[in-house]
Motif scaffolding. Structure first.
Motif, mmCIF file in Angstrom:
data_model
loop_
_atom_site.group_PDB
_atom_site.id
_atom_site.type_symbol
_atom_site.label_atom_id
_atom_site.label_comp_id
_atom_site.label_asym_id
_atom_site.label_seq_id
_atom_site.Cartn_x
_atom_site.Cartn_y
_atom_site.Cartn_z
ATOM 1 N N LEU A 1 0.130 -5.777 -0.132
ATOM 2 C CA LEU A 1 -1.188 -5.951 -0.759
ATOM 3 C C LEU A 1 -1.661 -7.392 -0.605
ATOM 4 C CD1 LEU A 1 -0.860 -3.754 -3.967
ATOM 5 C CD2 LEU A 1 -2.240 -3.324 -1.922
ATOM 6 N N THR B 1 -6.276 4.560 -6.264
ATOM 7 C CA THR B 1 -7.387 4.205 -5.376
ATOM 8 C C THR B 1 -8.380 3.318 -6.121
ATOM 9 O OG1 THR B 1 -7.160 6.372 -4.347
ATOM 10 C CG2 THR B 1 -9.167 5.157 -3.855
ATOM 11 N N LEU C 1 -7.049 -0.118 -6.567
ATOM 12 C CA LEU C 1 -7.081 -0.907 -5.325
ATOM 13 C C LEU C 1 -8.484 -1.460 -5.089
ATOM 14 C CD1 LEU C 1 -5.245 -1.495 -2.738
ATOM 15 C CD2 LEU C 1 -6.523 0.346 -1.666
ATOM 16 N N VAL D 1 0.845 -1.195 0.000
ATOM 17 C CA VAL D 1 0.000 0.000 0.000
ATOM 18 C C VAL D 1 0.884 1.250 0.000
ATOM 19 C CG1 VAL D 1 -1.650 1.333 1.374
ATOM 20 C CG2 VAL D 1 -1.902 -1.154 1.191
ATOM 21 N N HIS E 1 -2.488 5.213 -2.909
ATOM 22 C CA HIS E 1 -3.696 4.368 -2.906
ATOM 23 C C HIS E 1 -4.851 5.047 -2.189
ATOM 24 C CE1 HIS E 1 -1.040 0.689 -3.681
ATOM 25 N NE2 HIS E 1 -1.937 0.704 -4.654
#
Lengths: 359, 346, 76
Positions: free
Chosen positions: B113, B27, B30, B16, B20
Motif C-alpha cells: 500500500l 474497497t 482503500l 493490496v 480491496h
C-alpha cells in the motif's frame, strides 16, 4: 566518446574518399566479412561515397544469420520445456526457426530472457536453483571467450543447472571457403577487427599468401572502414597481397592469447553448418567432452520436428559474394524483415536487412 | 460476557488484498484513505458513478492511454506521474487545454500500500503541475501474476480554443520540425533501471506535462500545424506517422539532433538507435519556417523547452518517408521499426 | 558481428581472483564488465563485448593511426 568520435570525423571521411578516388584505376571487389561492419557501411552510406569501380561485398560474419535452423529449433524446443529458462542476446529473439521464433514461444508461456551478457545468466542460475538455465551461446571468436567465462564461473560456483547451447563459428575457414569457390569475385578482404582482437592476425598471413589476396584488419567506424578500404585498394592497385592492420589501437598482432587459451581449454574445432551456405570443415567450435556437463546438447534429449526449408533464398551466394542483395527477385517484395526468407534478412546486421532498413 | 471463537479478519494490512477490489468496506477504505485525500476536488466528491460537469460550447479533445511500465519506480518519476503526464500531453498535442482526467487502476494483490500511496501522491503532484483535476476513478484487484504490480489507465478531456487547428494533414511544404529537448532519455532510463540490462547512469526520465509550454506556444504563434509527443516508437516512429498522414517527406539533419552523451553511450553499447527510443517529456512541433525563431524563443522560456532546436524540415517531394541527412551529407531512410527495438551484441 | 564499444575503467574489483570485474564508463553510463582476460588498470580504455573486455585500447597506436590519417588529409 573517446576512440569513437575521432573515427567519425567528417573531414577525415571526406579526405579518405578523395584518397580512394585518386588511387583507383581498376574495378575491384572488396568483402567485409563482419556483419557489424556491414551495418556501419549501410548506416553511414559509405558505398555511395566510393568510386563506381569499387564494389563492396558483404560476407557471412553475422552469427545470428548463419546459425542453422536446426540449432534454432533446438533452442525453441528447450525454451518450451517447463523446467528451462532460455536466455540469449536480443539479436536471437526474432530469428525464425522452422516454425516459430523465441518471441512467439515466449508469448505461449516459455520462459525466455533477453540478456546483455552470458555472465548474467550465471547469476540467474544461482538465484533459480530449481530451473535449468540454458544460454543460447551464439558468436564468432569475439564472443566465444565470454561464453567460456560464463561456463568457468558456473563451474567455480558449483552450479549444475547452467548449460550452453552453442552455435560458435570461426572466421578463417569461412574466408577460405569463399576464396576457394571457383565463382569467387572477391579481390580483397577487410577482416573483422573485433575477431582479430581475440585471434590475432597470424592465420590471415597464410590465407593472403595462398590466395594472393590482401587482408586488411579493419575497425568499425566510418573512418576505420574507409581507411581499411583505402589500404586494401592500395595493395590491389600495386599488386601486393599481405596482411595489414589498420585497427592497431584495438588489435595487437598476437590478439588476446589469454582469451584464446580459455577458448582452447574448453572448446575444440568441429565441422559446422552455416545457414544459407552449408557445412564448412573445421569452421565451428564445440564444447570438449571434459566439459560436456555444461553443454545443453549433452544434458537434454532433443526431438526435432521435420521442417520445411524455403529454398528460393539466394543467401548463400550473397554471403559468398557471388550474388548481391539487389540481384534477389524477392528482396523487399516477398522477403522483408517481417517475413524473412533467409538468414541475411533476419538479423538487423544481416546484409539484406541492412539494405532494407537503409534502402 | 459472550466471546466468539470465530477468528476475525485482519483489518489492517500493508498490501493490496483481493478484498480491496470486492466493493465492500475494504474497497471503500482503500478509496477513502488513499485516493480521495490525494485527488480531492468537488467533482470527485460528488460521489456518483461518474462526475457531472458543465461544458463550454466549442470543440473538446478526448484521449486515453494505458500505462504498464516496468519498473513502476524509476529515476525521474514513476508510473503515476507518467500516467497523468501522458494523457495531459496527448490532449495538449491536440491543441487543447486539458481539464479533467479519469484514472483506472488495476492492482495486483500483494502490491504494498505504501507503493500505491506513493504513486497516487505523484499523480496528484503531476495533476497540480498540469492544472488538471482527477474527477473519477476505478480500482480493480487481480490475483498475483495476473498483472505486474499495477496498471493505470487515464482518460482525459480538454477544451480546444477557437482558431486552433492541429492536425497532421496541415503540414506544408517547407515547414520546419522543432524538437523540444534531448532525445531518448526516458527509454534509456527505463532500460537502465531494468535488472536484466542494469547499468548506472545519471539520466532521469524526462516525464513532464507539456501543456503549459504548448499553451504558451499556441498563444504566441498563430500557425502551428502539428504537435506530437514522440513516446512509443520514438522520434522516428512519430515522424513516420506524420509523414504518412500528411503525404509529405520529412528530412532530419543528423548534426542537429539533441542526443545526450549518456543516451549515445547506452545506445552504442546496447546497439540501439536513439531515434527509436521512447520519450515522455518531448514534443515535436511542425510549423512554417517563418515562425520557427519566434517559436523557439517562446519554448526556451519553459524548463521543458529550454533545449528546443530545429531538427528537420518538410518537403513536398511526393514521397511519404522520413530521411536523415547524415553528418557526411548523404541521405539515409529512417524507417518505422517492424517490432520493438531489441538490444543486440552483433 | 561483434559490437564492441570503448569504455574507461573507473574502478577494478579483484576480490574474486577468477573473476576480475571493473566499473566501466561508456560516456555517461557505467556498467560492470569482466576484465579477467585483459591486462588493464584503472584509467585504461577497454573494448567491451557482451559484458567482457576483449582488448585494451592502445593510446600510442591510436595516436599513430590518427597521424597517418592526418598525412593522408594533407595529401588529399
Amino acid at each position: 566518446m573517446k576512440y569513437v568520435d575521432e573515427y567519425r570525423n567528417k573531414e577525415q571521411v571526406q579526405s579518405l574518399v578523395r584518397a580512394i578516388r585518386k588511387i583507383v584505376t581498376h574495378p575491384w571487389h572488396i568483402m567485409e566479412i563482419c556483419g557489424g561492419q556491414t551495418h556501419s557501411i549501410a548506416r553511414y552510406r559509405l558505398e555511395e561515397m566510393l568510386p563506381e569501380k569499387v564494389k563492396l561485398l558483404h560476407g557471412p560474419g553475422c552469427p545470428v544469420c548463419v546459425t542453422p535452423i536446426e540449432i534454432i529449433d533446438q533452442a525453441l524446443e528447450l525454451a518450451k520445456r517447463p523446467d528451462v529458462i532460455l536466455a540469449s542476446f536480443g539479436d536471437m529473439m526474432r530469428v525464425p526457426g522452422s516454425r516459430e521464433d523465441l518471441m512467439q514461444v515466449k508469448a505461449h508461456g516459455a520462459d525466455v530472457r533477453m540478456m546483455y551478457s552470458p555472465l548474467d545468466a550465471v547469476e540467474l542460475a544461482g538465484t533459480e536453483p530449481d530451473k535449468e538455465i540454458v544460454f543460447f551461446a551464439i558468436g564468432f571468436e569475439t564472443t566465444a571467450p565470454v561464453h567460456m567465462m560464463a561456463l568457468k564461473e558456473a563451474q567455480r560456483r558449483g552450479l549444475t543447472n547452467f548449460s550452453l547451447l552453442t552455435s560458435l563459428f570461426t572466421v578463417p575457414p569461412a574466408i577460405e571457403a569463399i576464396l576457394s569457390d571457383p565463382e569467387c569475385k572477391v579481390n580483397g578482404f577487410l577482416t573483422a577487427g573485433h575477431v582479430c582482437a581475440v585471434t590475432g592476425n597470424k592465420e590471415y598471413y597464410r590465407l593472403a599468401e595462398k590466395y594472393k589476396t590482401p587482408m586488411v584488419v579493419t575497425g568499425f567506424e566510418p573512418v576505420d572502414l574507409l581507411y581499411g578500404i583505402y589500404r586494401c585498394l592500395l595493395q590491389l592497385e600495386t599488386g601486393t597481397y599481405t596482411v595489414e592492420n589498420t585497427y592497431k589501437r584495438a588489435v595487437p598482432e598476437n590478439g588476446n592469447p589469454a582469451a584464446r587459451n580459455l577458448i582452447n581449454e574448453i572448446l575444440e574445432p568441429c565441422d559446422q553448418e552455416w545457414r544459407g551456405i552449408g557445412i564448412i570443415p573445421n569452421s565451428g567450435l564445440q564444447i570438449r567432452q571434459t566439459f560436456d556437463r555444461y553443454s545443453s546438447r549433452t544434458k537434454f534429449n532433443f526431438h526435432p520436428d521435420k521442417k520445411d526449408i524455403v529454398s528460393e533464398c539466394i543467401a548463400g551466394k550473397i554471403m559468398r559474394g557471388t550474388k548481391q542483395t539487389t540481384d534477389c527477385p524477392f528482396f523487399g517484395t516477398r522477403c522483408t524483415p517481417e517475413h524473412p526468407f533467409g538468414a541475411p534478412m533476419v538479423s538487423t546486421e544481416g546484409v539484406c536487412a541492412a539494405y532494407y532498413k537503409y534502402r | 460476557m459472550i466471546t466468539t471463537n470465530c477468528p476475525l479478519p485482519f483489518n489492517d494490512t500493508d498490501c493490496v488484498l483481493m478484498a480491496h477490489g470486492g466493493g465492500g468496506r475494504m474497497t471503500h477504505k482503500l478509496i477513502s484513505s488513499i485516493f480521495y485525500p490525494a485527488f480531492r476536488n468537488p467533482l470527485l466528491e460528488q460521489d456518483h458513478d461518474g462526475c457531472v460537469f458543465p461544458v463550454e460550447t466549442g470543440r473538446m479533445a478526448y484521449s486515453t492511454d494505458s500505462f504498464v511500465v516496468d519498473p513502476i519506480f524509476f529515476p525521474g518519476g514513476d508510473i503515476g506521474d507518467l500516467a497523468v503526464n501522458g494523457t495531459v500531453n496527448d490532449l495538449a498535442c491536440c491543441g487543447a487545454h486539458p481539464l479533467y482526467l479519469t484514472a483506472g487502476f488495476i492492482l495486483e494483490e500483494g502490491l504494498p500500500l505504501s507503493d500505491l500511496t506513493r504513486i497516487v501522491q505523484s499523480m496528484k503532484k503531476a495533476a497540480d503541475r498540469a492544472g488538471v483535476q482527477i474527477v473519477a476513478g476505478d480500482t480493480k484487484v487481480v490475483e498475483r501474476g495476473k498483472c505486474d504490480k499495477l496498471f493505470i489507465n487515464t482518460s482525459g478531456i480538454g477544451v480546444v480554443p477557437k482558431d486552433i487547428h492541429i492536425a497532421p494533414n496541415r503540414v506544408k511544404d517547407n515547414d520546419v520540425v522543432i524538437c523540444s529537448g534531448p532525445i531518448g532519455v526516458h527509454g534509456i532510463t527505463i532500460l537502465s533501471a531494468r535488472e536484466s540490462l542494469g547499468f548506472e547512469t545519471n539520466l532521469k526520465s524526462d516525464t513532464i506535462s507539456l501543456n503549459n509550454m504548448i499553451s504558451g506556444l499556441l498563444t504566441n504563434i498563430e500557425d502551428v500545424h502539428v504537435l506530437r509527443d514522440p513516446t512509443r516508437g520514438g522520434v522516428s516512429g512519430t515522424l513516420n506517422e506524420i509523414a504518412q498522414a500528411a503525404g509529405m517527406e520529412i528530412i532530419l539533419d543528423e548534426a542537429s539532433l539533441p542526443i545526450p552523451d549518456a543516451v549515445r553511450g547506452a545506445s552504442e553499447i546496447l546497439g540501439l538507435d536513439p531515434l527509436y527510443v521512447a520519450n515522455e517529456g518531448l514534443v515535436l512541433v511542425i510549423l512554417p519556417a517563418a515562425e520557427a525563431e519566434k517559436a523557439l524563443t517562446v519554448m526556451h522560456r519553459y524548463p521543458e523547452g529550454k533545449d528546443a532546436v530545429i531538427i528537420g524540415r518538410v518537403s513536398d517531394t511526393g514521397n511519404t518517408i522520413v530521411k536523415m541527412k547524415t553528418i557526411y551529407g548523404n541521405y539515409l531512410i529512417i524507417d518505422m521499426l517492424s517490432g520493438e527495438q531489441l538490444p543486440r551484441i552483433c | 558481428m561483434c559490437l564492441a564499444i570503448p569504455g574507461k575503467i573507473l574502478h577494478i574489483d579483484r576480490s574474486i581472483p577468477e573473476l576480475t570485474m571493473a566499473k566501466v564508463d561508456f560516456s555517461g553510463i557505467v556498467k560492470n564488465i569482466c576484465i579477467q582476460w585483459v591486462d588493464a588498470s584503472e584509467g585504461d580504455y577497454i573494448l567491451a563485448h557482451a559484458g567482457m573486455a576483449i582488448s585494451v585500447l592502445n593510446a600510442k597506436e591510436a595516436e599513430e593511426t590518427l597521424e597517418d590519417l592526418k598525412k593522408l588529409t594533407i595529401d588529399n
